[in-house]
Write a protein that holds these residues in place. Structure first.
Motif: not given
Length: 456
Positions: A347, A358, A364
């Motif tokens: 993450d 993000d 991820s």
């Protein structure tokens, strides 16, 4: 293979403690076009590159010390494309843009063991010169021709020492001093000085290994910063280990980041400051090995190039970045067959002006699998690589885009008909997968390579 060619020659020898080695290499490729669409009616133009390097080393090994002198040079050239900032925000083909780099480094090293090898010392002096030139004709945005030249000189002195107190305790210590100067065609001519000291204690206590270390850096622009790192490695059984670490970091902006106005230099930048921790457990019994590791990293005052307005931009401290996740690794050895694999869940976020997203272009999930089968005179191998969906940005509209997940498959083999001859071949991107690493920029398709290594 995009008409790629690479060759190298290596020569070495020695007598009575004196030794030398010489290596020269040359590589070139027609490359691919980074832009997905040509300018006007012209067909897509490949972005080729080439490089030449020469490395030399001469030295002398005495029973009480060792010393050697090295020289490295590299000349490279490559073509690059544009971004159509104001229309689609995509990479566009450009047959005119080119960049040249000339890099030279010379260094002198002395290894001096003392007190019956209990106290080891290494002294190093080095000097690096880097000349960079770029020519661009911005067809996509109508800014015309621009040329840019820069030259960087870096002088470094470094001392590394270690002292063995006993079989379970070792002290490591050292210092580094750097003088760096930058001269650019955009008007900057200046330099900066930085130096630091570090120390580390390595200790074994029964079935556990520990290290405690610290570093103090003085930067002419940012004064003094102190960082540290501690690690632990515990042998739970003959097959299981528990490991962990925690540390802090400091990264000063470069002279380019602060003062090169052609690329958005900002003298008000602050250093990046970071901290990170990890803990994991591993197993190994000679046939199988596996590990699970949890990691957590945090960075403040992250330095990024921010477009304002396009195509110009400024280097800025944009906020914070966090990366935390789990990595699983596995290995198997069964006779001549070997298998290695890893899988990572992460993450990764970035916080700018109170808004968390993000991180750009960071997946991820990633995975890698490599299988080898050893033959009597060679080996065959196969590899699979996976990268999950990633967030990117269209800088013309400041909107998010998603880069799709993809798998890449590579295969290869090598054969040694004699002790001094190796023939190898490989195919990368076996399935000719179409994928993106950066929004709208092209990537290589199926590529085949054949190599011959002859040692005499």
């Amino acid at each position: 293979s995009y008409n790629s060619r690479e060759g190298s020659i290596h020569l070495n020898g020695g007598k009575d403690g004196y030794h030398f080695s010489l290596t020269t290499e040359h590589a070139s490729t027609d490359g691919i076009s980074a832009g997905e669409e040509p300018n006007g009616t012209n067909p897509l133009e490949d972005d080729g590159s080439s490089s030449r390097s020469f490395n030399a080393k001469v030295g002398y090994d005495h029973k009480k010390f060792q010393t050697w002198l090295t020289y490295n040079s590299n000349n490279s050239r490559y073509d690059f494309d544009d971004d159509d900032y104001f229309v689609h925000g995509r990479a566009t083909d450009n047959p005119y843009n080119q960049q040249w780099t000339e890099l030279e480094t010379i260094s002198w090293v002395i290894d001096l063991p003392l007190l019956n090898d209990k106290w080891n010392n290494q002294f190093q002096l080095s000097s690096t010169n880097n000349e960079y030139e770029t020519y661009a004709n911005d067809l996509a945005n109508g800014f015309g021709v621009s040329e840019y030249v820069s030259e960087t000189d870096r002088e470094t002195f470094e001392y590394q020492g270690s002292y063995k107190l006993d079989k379970d305790n070792v002290l490591q210590f050292g210092t580094e001093h750097i003088d760096e100067k930058l001269d650019t065609s955009s008007g900057f001519d200046g330099g900066i000085r930085q130096y630091g000291w570090y120390g580390q204690w390595l200790v074994t206590l029964g079935s556990a290994d520990f290290s405690v270390g610290g570093r103090s850096n003085f930067h002419e622009e940012f004064d003094q910063h102190n960082t540290y790192r501690i690690t632990a490695n515990l042998r739970l059984t003959d097959k299981f280990r528990l490991k962990g670490s925690h540390g802090t970091g400091f990264k000063a902006p470069s002279l380019f980041d602060m003062y090169d106005v052609a690329f958005g230099g900002n003298p008000d930048l602050e250093p990046e400051k970071s901290s990170g921790s990890e803990i994991g457990i591993s197993f190994e019994d000679g046939t199988y090995n596996t590990s699970v590791t949890y990691f957590d990293q945090h960075t403040e005052d992250l330095i990024r190039w921010i477009p304002s307005p396009l195509p110009s931009g400024t280097m800025e401290n944009v906020g914070e970045a966090d990366s935390r996740g789990v990595e699983l690794a596995l290995g198997i050895i069964l006779g001549d067959f070997e298998l290695e694999g890893s899988l990572t869940w992460m993450d990764a976020t970035e916080t700018n002006n109170g808004v968390t997203d993000d991180r750009l272009r960071v997946p991820s999930r990633t995975a890698n699998l490599l299988a080898n089968y050893n033959l009597s005179k060679g080996k065959v191998w196969a590899q699979a690589q996976y990268r999950g969906d990633r967030r990117d940005m269209n800088f013309a509209t400041y909107t998010d885009v998603t880069l799709d997940a993809y798998w890449l498959y590579n295969i290869g083999l090598s054969y040694e008909p004699t002790n001094n001859l190796t023939v190898s071949a490989r195919i990368d991107n076996l399935t000719d997968t179409d994928y993106e690493e950066v929004y709208s920029y092209g990537t290589p398709g199926r590529t085949g390579t054949v190599a011959v290594d002859w040692r005499f």
